[in-house]
Design a protein around this motif. Structure first.
Motif, PDB file in Angstrom:
ATOM      1  N   ASN A 161      29.874 -40.068 -37.639  1.00 25.23           N
ATOM      2  CA  ASN A 161      28.837 -41.054 -37.983  1.00 25.23           C
ATOM      3  C   ASN A 161      28.036 -40.589 -39.192  1.00 25.23           C
ATOM      4  O   ASN A 161      27.629 -41.402 -40.034  1.00 25.23           O
ATOM      5  N   ARG A 221      21.392 -34.122 -34.570  1.00 25.08           N
ATOM      6  CA  ARG A 221      19.930 -34.021 -34.595  1.00 25.08           C
ATOM      7  C   ARG A 221      19.398 -33.355 -35.853  1.00 25.08           C
ATOM      8  O   ARG A 221      18.359 -33.741 -36.380  1.00 25.08           O
ATOM      9  N   ASP A 262      23.029 -49.518 -38.844  1.00 26.93           N
ATOM     10  CA  ASP A 262      22.790 -49.601 -37.406  1.00 26.93           C
ATOM     11  C   ASP A 262      24.079 -49.499 -36.619  1.00 26.93           C
ATOM     12  O   ASP A 262      24.127 -48.909 -35.531  1.00 26.93           O
ATOM     13  N   TYR A 285      28.895 -36.775 -33.260  1.00 25.67           N
ATOM     14  CA  TYR A 285      28.180 -37.597 -34.229  1.00 25.67           C
ATOM     15  C   TYR A 285      28.480 -37.233 -35.680  1.00 25.67           C
ATOM     16  O   TYR A 285      27.970 -37.875 -36.594  1.00 25.67           O
ATOM     17  N   ASP A 304      26.346 -33.668 -30.903  1.00 19.87           N
ATOM     18  CA  ASP A 304      26.273 -33.465 -32.347  1.00 19.87           C
ATOM     19  C   ASP A 304      27.670 -33.397 -32.953  1.00 19.87           C
ATOM     20  O   ASP A 304      27.923 -33.913 -34.043  1.00 19.87           O
ATOM     21  N   GLU A 335      17.111 -40.523 -42.195  1.00 20.73           N
ATOM     22  CA  GLU A 335      16.146 -41.607 -42.006  1.00 20.73           C
ATOM     23  C   GLU A 335      15.153 -41.672 -43.159  1.00 20.73           C
ATOM     24  O   GLU A 335      14.781 -42.751 -43.621  1.00 20.73           O
ATOM     25  N   ARG A 368      24.524 -42.844 -34.074  1.00 19.91           N
ATOM     26  CA  ARG A 368      23.640 -41.695 -34.239  1.00 19.91           C
ATOM     27  C   ARG A 368      24.320 -40.576 -35.019  1.00 19.91           C
ATOM     28  O   ARG A 368      25.560 -40.474 -35.040  1.00 19.91           O
ATOM     29  N   VAL A 393      19.057 -36.019 -38.628  1.00 21.33           N
ATOM     30  CA  VAL A 393      18.372 -37.291 -38.386  1.00 21.33           C
ATOM     31  C   VAL A 393      17.237 -37.500 -39.373  1.00 21.33           C
ATOM     32  O   VAL A 393      17.116 -38.551 -40.026  1.00 21.33           O
TER      33      VAL A 393
END
Length: 456
Positions: free
Chosen positions: A322, A364, A357, A319, A316, A371, A361, A367
């Motif tokens: 990201n 969590r 894409d 990420y 995490d 999305e 990632r 996410v």
């Protein structure tokens, strides 16, 4: 009959023997004072013959009671009269005990029997009819006392039988419980208490007749035996099921401990979930075994998930960069809405999706939020595309034109029907035709609107 020469102080006849009087601790017995015989003095019921023989007068005539050699006639009469007074005093004392104390009927009857023996053997001078009347009073009082005691015993036996019946009924109720609802520890303790209550009633309660007590004891014993048998069967089965549960859970613990060091996070987490489901289905072992096995199972599971969470936390952190990229891309995608130029919107969305894409990632916890945001934009563009397709679809347009044509023909026919109805002057037909025409005209207007959408 000539009595022997008495001693200077002749013995008193005395009261009934101590066995005839029951000792009572509470409350203390009242002080009893024998009453002197009423009526003429005892000496008046006797005489002394010239030879010194003493006689007593009775309703049946005179009879000899004895002699007092060497004494004057007055002294002889006084001696035998004093014996009568003492005997009467004993009778009156017994009468008081029967009527004013809690002397039992049995003891009263024994005292009365001894009194009668003394009276039958006594050579006395006095009112023997009064003495007989006093004895009759005592007999009546003893009879009344016995009847009272019999009634009390009967009531006590009835109450005792009711109490014993309650003990038996409760025992039978405990024994009749469905096995699934029995609380064995509490029910077993209550059965033991009921047995102690039964023993207490036997020791200190009223005695039941043999038939009643035997029947109640058979029911009580049958209930206890039935409960004990069911308890033994239950715990034997429980011991067997606990042994099976222990073996099953030992196998689950072994599987859980074998996966502790796995780094296949997804599949192993699923495997632990399935192990937990099997654990719940395995049943219960004994409390000590269950607790010990659960501690091992939980320790293995916690060790795996702690390692998994540590790796996830590290990922995490990696990420987060990201996430910053995707948040900017989501803003760029949301700027496409509302869709005014479908082709431009689709091109812009494809460019954002490619970058999305490639961004990789996100942590969590973010996410789902990211999305869902992208799905909303994609769905809006997809809806606009579907709408344009429906508007340009020749099959759909042809169906819309066909519907308009059918409704126009129907409207024309209904207008002709209305004109005929108006010409006939039939108000009911006019109203029916008018209502049908208005409905068809509304449908036609709607169908024409749909057709205009397809024609642009």
């Amino acid at each position: 009959m000539t009595e022997q020469t008495p001693k200077p102080t002749p013995p008193k006849p005395g009261p009934p023997s101590p066995a005839a009087v029951r000792k009572v601790a509470h409350p203390p017995a009242p002080a009893l004072t024998p009453a002197a015989p009423s009526g003429p003095p005892a000496e008046s019921f006797g005489r002394v013959a010239e030879d010194g023989t003493v006689f007593v007068r009775t309703p049946d005539g005179e009879r000899e009671v004895g002699a007092y050699p060497g004494a004057t006639p007055e002294e002889a009469l006084h001696y035998f009269a004093r014996k009568y007074d003492e005997l009467y005093a004993s009778a009156d004392l017994l009468h008081q005990r029967v009527t004013t104390t809690d002397l039992s009927g049995k003891d009263g009857a024994e005292g009365l029997a001894k009194l009668r023996e003394h009276c039958a053997e006594a050579n006395v001078v006095g009112d023997l009819a009064a003495l007989d009347a006093k004895i009759a009073e005592i007999e009546h009082a003893v009879t009344a006392r016995r009847e009272t005691e019999a009634a009390e015993r009967s009531a006590a036996r009835a109450a005792a039988a009711t109490e014993r019946e309650a003990i038996v009924a409760e025992a039978e109720k405990i024994a009749a419980q469905p096995e699934s609802k029995v609380q064995w520890k509490a029910s077993g303790a209550r059965m033991r208490e009921l047995l102690e209550e039964w023993k207490k009633h036997q020791r200190s309660g009223a005695r039941l007749d043999r038939e009643t007590e035997g029947a109640l004891w058979q029911r009580f014993s049958a209930a206890r035996n039935s409960f004990d048998k069911a308890r033994r069967v239950h715990f034997a089965q429980l011991e067997g099921s606990q042994a099976e549960a222990k073996a099953a859970k030992e196998a689950l613990v072994a599987e859980a401990e074998a996966m502790t060091t796995s780094t296949d996070w997804g599949s192993t987490a699923g495997a632990y979930k399935r192990l937990m489901d099997r654990w719940r289905q395995a049943g219960r072992a004994s409390r000590a075994d269950d607790d010990a096995l659960w501690e091992r199972f939980k320790a293995a599971q916690d060790a795996f998930f702690a390692a998994k969470d540590a790796v996830a936390a590290q990922e995490d952190e990696e990420y987060r960069a990201n996430l910053a990229v995707k948040e900017e891309l989501l803003k760029e995608a949301e700027a496409i809405l509302p869709v005014t130029d479908l082709d431009a919107a689709k091109a812009a969305l494809r460019a954002v999706q490619d970058k999305w894409d490639a961004a990789g990632r996100v942590p969590r916890a973010d996410v789902d939020r990211m999305e869902k945001g992208m799905r909303r934009v994609e769905q809006a563009v997809r809806d606009a595309d579907d709408k344009r397709w429906n508007q340009t679809n020749p099959e759909v347009a042809a169906r819309a034109q066909s519907m308009v044509d059918q409704l126009e023909a129907s409207v024309a026919s209904l207008r002709a029907d209305l004109e005929k109805a108006q010409a006939s002057g039939n108000e009911r037909k006019v109203k029916d035709a008018q209502a049908k025409l208005e409905a068809q005209e509304q449908w036609l207007a709607q169908a024409r609107g749909n057709l205009d959408e397809f024609s642009g």
